[in-house]
Scaffold this motif. Sequence first.
Motif, PDB file in Angstrom:
ATOM      1  N   GLN A 122       9.218   3.714 -13.841  1.00  0.00           N
ATOM      2  CA  GLN A 122       8.912   4.992 -13.209  1.00  0.00           C
ATOM      3  C   GLN A 122       7.792   4.757 -12.192  1.00  0.00           C
ATOM      4  O   GLN A 122       6.824   4.049 -12.488  1.00  0.00           O
ATOM      5  N   CYS A 123       7.946   5.333 -11.009  1.00  0.00           N
ATOM      6  CA  CYS A 123       6.992   5.055  -9.937  1.00  0.00           C
ATOM      7  C   CYS A 123       6.521   6.320  -9.232  1.00  0.00           C
ATOM      8  O   CYS A 123       7.285   7.267  -9.037  1.00  0.00           O
ATOM      9  N   PHE A 124       5.265   6.278  -8.829  1.00  0.00           N
ATOM     10  CA  PHE A 124       4.732   7.234  -7.864  1.00  0.00           C
ATOM     11  C   PHE A 124       4.543   6.500  -6.544  1.00  0.00           C
ATOM     12  O   PHE A 124       4.172   5.329  -6.531  1.00  0.00           O
ATOM     13  N   LEU A 125       4.757   7.182  -5.442  1.00  0.00           N
ATOM     14  CA  LEU A 125       4.412   6.638  -4.136  1.00  0.00           C
ATOM     15  C   LEU A 125       2.997   7.097  -3.818  1.00  0.00           C
ATOM     16  O   LEU A 125       2.706   8.300  -3.818  1.00  0.00           O
ATOM     17  N   GLN A 126       2.124   6.113  -3.574  1.00  0.00           N
ATOM     18  CA  GLN A 126       0.717   6.450  -3.324  1.00  0.00           C
ATOM     19  C   GLN A 126       0.482   6.747  -1.855  1.00  0.00           C
ATOM     20  O   GLN A 126       0.880   5.974  -0.977  1.00  0.00           O
ATOM     21  N   LEU A 127      -0.201   7.853  -1.596  1.00  0.00           N
ATOM     22  CA  LEU A 127      -0.563   8.249  -0.231  1.00  0.00           C
ATOM     23  C   LEU A 127      -1.965   7.761   0.082  1.00  0.00           C
ATOM     24  O   LEU A 127      -2.853   7.836  -0.766  1.00  0.00           O
ATOM     25  N   ASN A 128      -2.165   7.309   1.293  1.00  0.00           N
ATOM     26  CA  ASN A 128      -3.511   6.987   1.767  1.00  0.00           C
ATOM     27  C   ASN A 128      -3.993   8.167   2.603  1.00  0.00           C
ATOM     28  O   ASN A 128      -3.447   8.432   3.674  1.00  0.00           O
ATOM     29  N   LEU A 129      -5.004   8.865   2.102  1.00  0.00           N
ATOM     30  CA  LEU A 129      -5.497  10.048   2.817  1.00  0.00           C
ATOM     31  C   LEU A 129      -6.680   9.725   3.716  1.00  0.00           C
ATOM     32  O   LEU A 129      -7.299  10.617   4.282  1.00  0.00           O
ATOM     33  N   THR A 130      -7.011   8.434   3.831  1.00  0.00           N
ATOM     34  CA  THR A 130      -8.112   8.033   4.706  1.00  0.00           C
ATOM     35  C   THR A 130      -7.544   7.405   5.984  1.00  0.00           C
ATOM     36  O   THR A 130      -6.343   7.206   6.106  1.00  0.00           O
ATOM     37  N   ASP A 131      -8.446   7.067   6.927  1.00  0.00           N
ATOM     38  CA  ASP A 131      -8.005   6.363   8.135  1.00  0.00           C
ATOM     39  C   ASP A 131      -8.111   4.855   7.953  1.00  0.00           C
ATOM     40  O   ASP A 131      -7.874   4.088   8.875  1.00  0.00           O
ATOM     41  N   ASP A 132      -8.509   4.429   6.743  1.00  0.00           N
ATOM     42  CA  ASP A 132      -8.751   3.016   6.491  1.00  0.00           C
ATOM     43  C   ASP A 132      -7.505   2.370   5.886  1.00  0.00           C
ATOM     44  O   ASP A 132      -7.171   2.613   4.719  1.00  0.00           O
ATOM     45  N   PRO A 133      -6.805   1.536   6.665  1.00  0.00           N
ATOM     46  CA  PRO A 133      -5.562   0.948   6.149  1.00  0.00           C
ATOM     47  C   PRO A 133      -5.788  -0.021   4.984  1.00  0.00           C
ATOM     48  O   PRO A 133      -4.842  -0.356   4.267  1.00  0.00           O
ATOM     49  N   ALA A 134      -7.053  -0.453   4.762  1.00  0.00           N
ATOM     50  CA  ALA A 134      -7.329  -1.356   3.637  1.00  0.00           C
ATOM     51  C   ALA A 134      -7.253  -0.618   2.300  1.00  0.00           C
ATOM     52  O   ALA A 134      -7.140  -1.229   1.244  1.00  0.00           O
ATOM     53  N   ARG A 135      -7.370   0.717   2.362  1.00  0.00           N
ATOM     54  CA  ARG A 135      -7.208   1.498   1.136  1.00  0.00           C
ATOM     55  C   ARG A 135      -5.754   1.440   0.720  1.00  0.00           C
ATOM     56  O   ARG A 135      -4.856   1.364   1.566  1.00  0.00           O
ATOM     57  N   GLY A 136      -5.520   1.523  -0.572  1.00  0.00           N
ATOM     58  CA  GLY A 136      -4.141   1.552  -1.035  1.00  0.00           C
ATOM     59  C   GLY A 136      -3.462   2.819  -0.560  1.00  0.00           C
ATOM     60  O   GLY A 136      -4.105   3.819  -0.250  1.00  0.00           O
ATOM     61  N   GLY A 137      -2.150   2.747  -0.455  1.00  0.00           N
ATOM     62  CA  GLY A 137      -1.402   3.949  -0.125  1.00  0.00           C
ATOM     63  C   GLY A 137      -0.700   3.860   1.203  1.00  0.00           C
ATOM     64  O   GLY A 137      -1.077   3.106   2.094  1.00  0.00           O
ATOM     65  N   VAL A 138       0.364   4.649   1.306  1.00  0.00           N
ATOM     66  CA  VAL A 138       1.149   4.686   2.520  1.00  0.00           C
ATOM     67  C   VAL A 138       0.632   5.846   3.368  1.00  0.00           C
ATOM     68  O   VAL A 138       0.183   6.864   2.830  1.00  0.00           O
ATOM     69  N   ASN A 139       0.670   5.671   4.685  1.00  0.00           N
ATOM     70  CA  ASN A 139       0.330   6.770   5.568  1.00  0.00           C
ATOM     71  C   ASN A 139       1.311   7.922   5.299  1.00  0.00           C
ATOM     72  O   ASN A 139       2.510   7.674   5.190  1.00  0.00           O
ATOM     73  N   PRO A 140       0.826   9.165   5.185  1.00  0.00           N
ATOM     74  CA  PRO A 140       1.743  10.267   4.879  1.00  0.00           C
ATOM     75  C   PRO A 140       2.949  10.329   5.827  1.00  0.00           C
ATOM     76  O   PRO A 140       4.044  10.710   5.403  1.00  0.00           O
ATOM     77  N   ASP A 141       2.778   9.887   7.085  1.00  0.00           N
ATOM     78  CA  ASP A 141       3.909   9.886   8.022  1.00  0.00           C
ATOM     79  C   ASP A 141       5.022   8.938   7.600  1.00  0.00           C
ATOM     80  O   ASP A 141       6.162   9.081   8.043  1.00  0.00           O
ATOM     81  N   ALA A 142       4.675   7.925   6.812  1.00  0.00           N
ATOM     82  CA  ALA A 142       5.664   6.914   6.421  1.00  0.00           C
ATOM     83  C   ALA A 142       6.203   7.158   5.013  1.00  0.00           C
ATOM     84  O   ALA A 142       6.904   6.315   4.448  1.00  0.00           O
ATOM     85  N   LEU A 143       5.887   8.322   4.447  1.00  0.00           N
ATOM     86  CA  LEU A 143       6.300   8.606   3.065  1.00  0.00           C
ATOM     87  C   LEU A 143       7.826   8.672   2.917  1.00  0.00           C
ATOM     88  O   LEU A 143       8.398   8.070   2.009  1.00  0.00           O
ATOM     89  N   LEU A 144       8.481   9.397   3.798  1.00  0.00           N
ATOM     90  CA  LEU A 144       9.929   9.602   3.619  1.00  0.00           C
ATOM     91  C   LEU A 144      10.739   8.316   3.739  1.00  0.00           C
ATOM     92  O   LEU A 144      11.605   8.069   2.892  1.00  0.00           O
ATOM     93  N   PRO A 145      10.476   7.470   4.746  1.00  0.00           N
ATOM     94  CA  PRO A 145      11.215   6.198   4.788  1.00  0.00           C
ATOM     95  C   PRO A 145      11.024   5.367   3.515  1.00  0.00           C
ATOM     96  O   PRO A 145      11.980   4.758   3.010  1.00  0.00           O
ATOM     97  N   LEU A 146       9.803   5.364   2.972  1.00  0.00           N
ATOM     98  CA  LEU A 146       9.556   4.613   1.735  1.00  0.00           C
ATOM     99  C   LEU A 146      10.329   5.248   0.571  1.00  0.00           C
ATOM    100  O   LEU A 146      10.901   4.545  -0.272  1.00  0.00           O
ATOM    101  N   ALA A 147      10.360   6.572   0.547  1.00  0.00           N
ATOM    102  CA  ALA A 147      11.086   7.280  -0.521  1.00  0.00           C
ATOM    103  C   ALA A 147      12.576   6.958  -0.466  1.00  0.00           C
ATOM    104  O   ALA A 147      13.216   6.768  -1.498  1.00  0.00           O
ATOM    105  N   GLU A 148      13.114   6.869   0.757  1.00  0.00           N
ATOM    106  CA  GLU A 148      14.548   6.558   0.890  1.00  0.00           C
ATOM    107  C   GLU A 148      14.842   5.200   0.267  1.00  0.00           C
ATOM    108  O   GLU A 148      15.865   5.019  -0.393  1.00  0.00           O
ATOM    109  N   VAL A 149      13.945   4.232   0.477  1.00  0.00           N
ATOM    110  CA  VAL A 149      14.140   2.909  -0.120  1.00  0.00           C
ATOM    111  C   VAL A 149      14.054   3.006  -1.646  1.00  0.00           C
ATOM    112  O   VAL A 149      14.881   2.445  -2.371  1.00  0.00           O
ATOM    113  N   ALA A 150      13.054   3.748  -2.125  1.00  0.00           N
ATOM    114  CA  ALA A 150      12.894   3.888  -3.582  1.00  0.00           C
ATOM    115  C   ALA A 150      14.151   4.482  -4.205  1.00  0.00           C
ATOM    116  O   ALA A 150      14.615   4.036  -5.257  1.00  0.00           O
ATOM    117  N   LEU A 151      14.726   5.460  -3.530  1.00  0.00           N
ATOM    118  CA  LEU A 151      15.895   6.156  -4.085  1.00  0.00           C
ATOM    119  C   LEU A 151      17.112   5.246  -4.186  1.00  0.00           C
ATOM    120  O   LEU A 151      17.956   5.445  -5.047  1.00  0.00           O
TER     121      LEU A 151
END
Length: 228
Positions: A122-151
């Motif tokens: 079971q997985c959650f897709l982690q969002l990065n709510l900062t401007d720092d790409p070193a933080r974990g998480g996907v940019n919210p703009d890239a959430l749907l493409p990642l979700a399509e792969v997960a599905l």
Amino acid sequence: MDAVRQVTLSERLAEIDSEISAAALKSGRQVAEITTIVVTKFQPASLIRELSALGVRNFGESRHQEARQKVDELNDPTLVWHFVGQVQGKKARHIAEYSRVIHSIDREPLLTLLASDEKLTQCFLQLNLTDDPARGGVNPDALLPLAEVALRTPGIELLGVMAVAPLGQDPSRSFARVRMASELLQTVAPDAVSISAGMSGDFREAIREGATHLRIGSAITGNRPVAG
Ligand SMILES: *Cc1c(COP(=O)(O)O)cnc(C)c1O
């Protein structure tokens, strides 16, 4: 009787439990739809055993090596392990061996590594709510493409979105963004309704914005020992 008495683990647990109930009630939500995960990173296995004796079943860890050791030491199949830290590619499959839920999926290669015809993660897709790409998480703009792969990845059950509210920002606004991302995710993944959000300092705000999985550490365990 001592004038100053130490607050015990069971008292902290009961206090947080009742605060969660109160926040849920205030938001018109059912407590039953909220899972509290006690984050025990840097804490000894003995503390997990104490919490288990108090009825806690869901535990969160953020480093593979440490988690693996505790899982083996406790050897208790009634405990449910959640991995909440950044996932290194080469550790992904090992993490999935003991974790029922991985909260921190943030890139396509991890999904490929976890693909399986036998085992369900079971997985959650982690969002990065900062401007720092070193933080974990996907940019919210890239959430749907990642979700399509997960599905379309066998062995992956997509539960929803996860986020850590950035320090120094109003947590309510951060969690409102998470709620919007969750609604967006549900346009392509109608079953992915869960939201993993809320830590010791901001779980009340997270509950108000619809969090279903709280990840609470120090408010229950007390301060963490310094990382070794
Ligand atoms: C450590 C950690 C938590 C818990 O933090 P507290 O402030 O101790 O409640 C929650 N989520 C993640 C991802 C963490 O790393």
